[in-house]
Write an enzyme that holds these catalytic residues in place. Structure first.
Site, PDB file in Angstrom:
ATOM      1  CB  SER A 128     -12.784  -2.897   7.910  1.00 48.83           C
ATOM      2  OG  SER A 128     -13.761  -1.842   7.981  1.00 48.83           O
ATOM      3  CE  LYS A 182     -13.162  -4.171   4.291  1.00 46.87           C
ATOM      4  NZ  LYS A 182     -12.099  -3.564   3.368  1.00 46.87           N
ATOM      5  CG  HIS A 185     -17.586  -4.555   6.714  1.00 51.59           C
ATOM      6  ND1 HIS A 185     -16.795  -3.497   5.917  1.00 51.59           N
ATOM      7  CD2 HIS A 185     -17.423  -4.198   7.723  1.00 51.59           C
ATOM      8  CE1 HIS A 185     -16.679  -2.708   6.943  1.00 51.59           C
ATOM      9  NE2 HIS A 185     -16.813  -2.882   8.051  1.00 51.59           N
ATOM     10  CG  ASN A 186     -16.259  -2.896   1.969  1.00 49.95           C
ATOM     11  OD1 ASN A 186     -15.717  -3.008   3.179  1.00 49.95           O
ATOM     12  ND2 ASN A 186     -15.360  -2.448   1.173  1.00 49.95           N
ATOM     13  CD  GLU A 189     -17.711   1.467   4.755  1.00 45.08           C
ATOM     14  OE1 GLU A 189     -17.159   0.231   5.297  1.00 45.08           O
ATOM     15  OE2 GLU A 189     -17.283   2.062   3.861  1.00 45.08           O
TER      16      GLU A 189
HETATM   17  N1  NAP Z   1      -6.671   2.627   1.957  1.00 47.40           N
HETATM   18  C1  NAP Z   1      -7.759   2.263   2.777  1.00 47.40           C
HETATM   19  O1  NAP Z   1      -8.480   2.657   3.596  1.00 47.40           O
HETATM   20  C2  NAP Z   1      -7.861   0.633   2.719  1.00 47.40           C
HETATM   21  C3  NAP Z   1      -8.719   0.033   3.511  1.00 47.40           C
HETATM   22  C4  NAP Z   1      -8.856  -1.163   3.620  1.00 47.40           C
HETATM   23  C5  NAP Z   1      -8.052  -2.132   2.741  1.00 47.40           C
HETATM   24  N2  NAP Z   1      -7.541  -1.421   1.717  1.00 47.40           N
HETATM   25  C6  NAP Z   1      -6.710  -1.990   0.471  1.00 47.40           C
HETATM   26  O2  NAP Z   1      -5.467  -2.386   0.950  1.00 47.40           O
HETATM   27  C7  NAP Z   1      -4.719  -2.559  -0.109  1.00 47.40           C
HETATM   28  C8  NAP Z   1      -3.403  -1.577  -0.110  1.00 47.40           C
HETATM   29  O3  NAP Z   1      -4.063  -0.376   0.103  1.00 47.40           O
HETATM   30  P1  NAP Z   1      -3.173   1.130  -0.162  1.00 47.40           P
HETATM   31  O4  NAP Z   1      -4.286   2.181  -0.125  1.00 47.40           O
HETATM   32  O5  NAP Z   1      -2.132   0.983   0.866  1.00 47.40           O
HETATM   33  O6  NAP Z   1      -2.471   1.004  -1.321  1.00 47.40           O
HETATM   34  P2  NAP Z   1      -2.646   0.933  -3.142  1.00 47.40           P
HETATM   35  O7  NAP Z   1      -2.728   2.338  -3.570  1.00 47.40           O
HETATM   36  O8  NAP Z   1      -3.906   0.205  -3.028  1.00 47.40           O
HETATM   37  O9  NAP Z   1      -1.721   0.011  -3.807  1.00 47.40           O
HETATM   38  C9  NAP Z   1      -0.275   0.600  -3.832  1.00 47.40           C
HETATM   39  C10 NAP Z   1       0.626  -0.537  -3.256  1.00 47.40           C
HETATM   40  O10 NAP Z   1       0.375  -1.475  -4.183  1.00 47.40           O
HETATM   41  C11 NAP Z   1       1.853  -1.701  -4.819  1.00 47.40           C
HETATM   42  N3  NAP Z   1       1.769  -2.558  -6.242  1.00 47.40           N
HETATM   43  C12 NAP Z   1       1.142  -1.869  -7.198  1.00 47.40           C
HETATM   44  N4  NAP Z   1       1.419  -2.618  -8.464  1.00 47.40           N
HETATM   45  C13 NAP Z   1       2.069  -3.516  -8.174  1.00 47.40           C
HETATM   46  C14 NAP Z   1       2.687  -4.604  -8.619  1.00 47.40           C
HETATM   47  N5  NAP Z   1       2.359  -4.962  -9.981  1.00 47.40           N
HETATM   48  N6  NAP Z   1       3.305  -5.672  -8.026  1.00 47.40           N
HETATM   49  C15 NAP Z   1       3.600  -5.457  -6.707  1.00 47.40           C
HETATM   50  N7  NAP Z   1       3.132  -4.495  -6.012  1.00 47.40           N
HETATM   51  C16 NAP Z   1       2.310  -3.408  -6.633  1.00 47.40           C
HETATM   52  C17 NAP Z   1       2.370  -0.481  -4.944  1.00 47.40           C
HETATM   53  O11 NAP Z   1       3.788  -0.651  -5.095  1.00 47.40           O
HETATM   54  P3  NAP Z   1       4.657   0.465  -5.689  1.00 47.40           P
HETATM   55  O12 NAP Z   1       4.908   1.636  -4.732  1.00 47.40           O
HETATM   56  O13 NAP Z   1       5.911   0.000  -6.397  1.00 47.40           O
HETATM   57  O14 NAP Z   1       3.821   0.842  -6.840  1.00 47.40           O
HETATM   58  C18 NAP Z   1       1.983  -0.060  -3.418  1.00 47.40           C
HETATM   59  O15 NAP Z   1       2.928  -0.896  -2.469  1.00 47.40           O
HETATM   60  C19 NAP Z   1      -5.737  -2.323  -1.360  1.00 47.40           C
HETATM   61  O16 NAP Z   1      -6.074  -3.450  -1.985  1.00 47.40           O
HETATM   62  C20 NAP Z   1      -6.702  -1.403  -0.770  1.00 47.40           C
HETATM   63  O17 NAP Z   1      -7.975  -1.925  -1.455  1.00 47.40           O
HETATM   64  C21 NAP Z   1      -7.344  -0.100   1.731  1.00 47.40           C
END
Ligand code: NAP
Length: 471
Positions: A128, A182, A185-186, A189
Site C-alpha cells: 500500500s 490488503k 485494508h482497501n 479505506e
Molecule cells: N499504482 C498504485 O498505486 C498501486 C498501489 C498498490 C498496488 N498496485 C498494484 O501493483 C501492480 C502494478 O501496478 P502498476 O500501476 O505499476 O502497473 P499496472 O499498470 O497495473 O501493470 C503494468 C505492468 O504489468 C505488466 N504486464 C501487463 N500484462 C502482462 C503480461 N501478460 N505478462 C507480463 N507482464 C504484464 C506490464 O508490462 P508491459 O509494460 O509489457 O505491458 C507492466 O509492467 C498492480 O497489480 C497494481 O494493482 C498499484
C-alpha cells in the site's frame, strides 16, 4: 558483475519505484519487464549502481543468487498466471516468487498450491502507498511460507515505511493472508474516505460553510484524535484554488467516483463469510450511485427537495467531528471483525494488533487512531469486536448522540450519508434489545416450517399457524 540479490518483474510505476527503493537500500536488483522497451526506458531514466536491466527471462533468472527471490509488480489477473507459468519450469526448489500486485487472495492461494508442486515458495504481498510509497517506503503485508519468509524479511523491512522506528511490514500468515489483509485494508479505506466526504457534505449543505472554513475545520481536526493522512489531504483539497479558472478546484471536479474493485471484493467476501461490513458496502454503493449522472440529474429535478442550508446550531461542527470519529470506529470494527473471521475460516494466525501497527505509515489509512487498535488487541488478543474494548466503547458512548443527531439532520435535509447512517444502524443493532428476528423466525416457520427456538425451553419448535383473517 556479481549475482543480483533480488529480481523485479514489472517496470511500470510500482515496479520501477520499488526496485529503486530496494537499490537505494543497497540491494542489487535485476529488472525485467514483459516488453523490454520499458526496462530500457527505466534504466536510461533512472540509472542506479544497484539496478541492472535484463531482457531475456532465462538471463534474468540466471543473474540471481540462490535461493532466488523474484518479485512481481505487474497487472493483477492473467498476467500473474502467465509470468508464473513461464518462470516455474526454470526455477529451482527453494526459490521464491512474491506477487506484490493487487491480486485476489483466492488466486494467490491457487498460485501458492501450483508453485508448491515445483518446490517454489509463492508469496502474496499486499503493498500500500501508491507510487510515492513504493519509492520512499510502503506498508508491506506479506503472506506465504513462514520459514522462507526469513530470506525475504531483510529486504522488505529495509524498504518499508517506518512508524516510530519500526518497519511497517510484518509476516501476516499463510498463502493468501497478505493479499486478504490488503483487500480489507482497501475496503476500510473506502469507508474512511466516504465518511470524510459525507462530513464535507454536511458542513457545506447543513452548516453553510465555505471551502476555506471546511479546510480549516479539517486542518484543526487533524491536530487531534482524528489525525490521519486522509483528513490531512482533505484539508489541503478544500484550500486548493482552481488553476484553470476562478474558484475552488474541488468544486470543478465531476461528482462521480471511480473504483478498481478491492472494496467490492471485501464486501462480497464479507457476505460469503457472514460478516457485516455494511459501511464498506455502503461506500462501494455510494461510488456506484455517483456514477449514475444522467439518472441523478433527471430525478434530482423531479424530486427536488432538501439540500437547504439551515442554521445548524452552535455545536454543529463539533457534532460532525464526533460523528466522523464514531463512524470511523464502526468502520474499523467491521473490517477487523472480518479479519477475525478470516483467521478462523482460512486457519491464519493473524495478529490483529500488528496489522493495525503496520498501517501506521506508508499507507492511505495511516492514522493516530491505529495505535488505539493495537492497544485494544494487546489488552485482548481475541477481542470479538473493537467496540467491546474499554477505550472504543468509551468513545462510542461519548460520540453516539452526535452521530445520531447528525445522521437524523442529514436525512431530514435530504443529504445522502450512507456510511454515517450505516454506522448508526450497526451500533444500534448491537445496542437494541430486539432486532425483529423473532418476527422473521415466525414468518419462516409459518411459510416453510423452518422451526424456531423459544426463550423459555430448549429444543426446536414448529407451530401450526392459524389464518386469523380469512377472505
Ligand atoms: N499504482 C498504485 O498505486 C498501486 C498501489 C498498490 C498496488 N498496485 C498494484 O501493483 C501492480 C502494478 O501496478 P502498476 O500501476 O505499476 O502497473 P499496472 O499498470 O497495473 O501493470 C503494468 C505492468 O504489468 C505488466 N504486464 C501487463 N500484462 C502482462 C503480461 N501478460 N505478462 C507480463 N507482464 C504484464 C506490464 O508490462 P508491459 O509494460 O509489457 O505491458 C507492466 O509492467 C498492480 O497489480 C497494481 O494493482 C498499484
Amino acid at each position: 558483475m556479481g549475482k543480483m540479490n533480488i529480481g523485479m518483474v514489472g517496470m511500470a510505476v510500482m515496479g520501477s519505484n520499488l526496485a529503486l527503493n530496494m537499490a537505494d537500500h543497497g540491494f542489487d536488483v535485476a529488472c525485467y519487464n514483459y516488453t523490454p522497451d520499458l526496462t530500457e526506458k527505466v534504466m536510461k531514466e533512472h540509472p542506479h549502481e544497484h539496478m541492472h536491466g535484463f531482457y531475456g527471462l532465462q538471463e534474468f533468472v540466471d543473474s540471481l543468487e540462490k535461493p532466488r527471490m523474484i518479485m512481481f509488480m505487474i497487472m493483477a489477473g492473467s498476467p500473474v498466471d502467465y509470468m508464473l507459468e513461464k518462470l516455474l519450469p526454470i526455477l529451482e526448489p527453494g526459490d521464491m516468487v512474491m506477487d506484490g500486485g493487487n491480486s485476489f487472495f483466492e488466486d494467490t492461494r491457487r498460485r501458492h498450491e501450483l508453485a508448491a508442486k515445483y518446490g517454489v515458495h509463492f508469496f502474496g504481498v499486499g503493498i500500500s502507498g501508491g507510487e510515492k510509497g513504493a519509492r520512499l517506503g510502503p506498508c508491506i503485508m506479506p503472506g506465504g511460507n513462514r520459514e522462507a519468509y526469513e530470506y525475504v524479511r531483510p529486504v522488505f523491512e529495509a524498504i518499508a515505511a517506518k512508524a516510530a522506528g519500526e518497519p511497517c511490514c510484518t509476516y501476516i500468515g499463510g498463502d493468501g493472508a497478505g493479499h486478504y489483509v490488503k483487500m480489507v485494508h482497501n475496503g476500510i479505506e473506502y469507508a474512511d474516505m466516504q465518511l470524510i466526504a459525507e462530513s464535507s457534505l454536511l458542513m457545506k449543505y447543513a452548516g453553510g460553510m465555505s471551502n476555506q472554513q471546511m479546510s480549516e475545520a479539517f486542518y484543526e481536526w487533524n491536530q487531534g484524535e482524528l489525525k490521519s493522512f486522509l483528513i490531512g489531504i482533505t484539508a489541503d483539497i478544500f484550500a486548493e484554488r482552481d488553476d484553470m479558472g476562478d474558484g475552488w478546484l474541488v468544486d470543478m471536479i465531476v461528482d462521480s467516483a471511480g473504483q478498481k474493485g478491492t472494496g467490492r471484493w471485501t464486501s462480497i467476501q464479507a457476505m460469503k463469510q457472514g460478516v457485516n461490513t455494511s459501511m464498506i458496502t455502503a461506500a462501494c454503493n455510494a461510488r456506484v450511485m455517483s456514477n449514475l449522472l444522467e439518472e441523478r440529474a433527471a430525478l434530482g429535478e423531479s424530486l427536488a427537495a432538501g439540500l437547504n442550508t439551515v442554521d445548524a446550531g452552535e455545536d454543529f461542527l463539533e457534532d460532525v467531528r464526533r460523528s466522523l470519529y464514531a463512524g470511523k470506529i464502526a468502520a474499523y470494527a467491521q473490517g477487523f471483525a472480518l479479519y477475525r473471521s478470516a483467521a478462523e475460516v482460512y486457519g491464519w494466525q493473524l495478529d490483529f494488533g500488528r496489522i493495525a501497527a503496520i498501517f501506521r505509515a506508508g499507507c492511505i489509512i495511516q492514522a493516530e487512531f491505529l495505535n488505539k487498535i493495537t492497544e485494544a488487541y494487546n489488552r485482548q488478543p481475541q477481542l470479538a469486536n473493537l467496540m467491546l474494548d474499554e477505550f472504543f466503547l468509551g468513545k462510542i458512548k461519548e460520540n453516539l448522540a452526535s452521530l445520531r443527531r447528525v445522521t437524523a439532520m442529514a436525512i431530514t435535509l435530504g443529504i445522502p450519508v450512507p456510511a454515517l447512517a450505516n454506522a448508526v444502524q450497526y451500533i444500534d443493532s448491537f445496542r437494541a434489545g430486539q432486532l425483529g428476528a423473532n418476527v422473521i423466525q415466525a414468518q419462516r416457520d409459518y411459510f416453510g416450517a423452518h422451526t424456531f427456538q423459544r426463550k423459555d425451553r430448549a429444543g426446536s419448535f414448529h407451530h401450526q399457524w392459524q389464518e386469523h383473517y380469512k377472505g
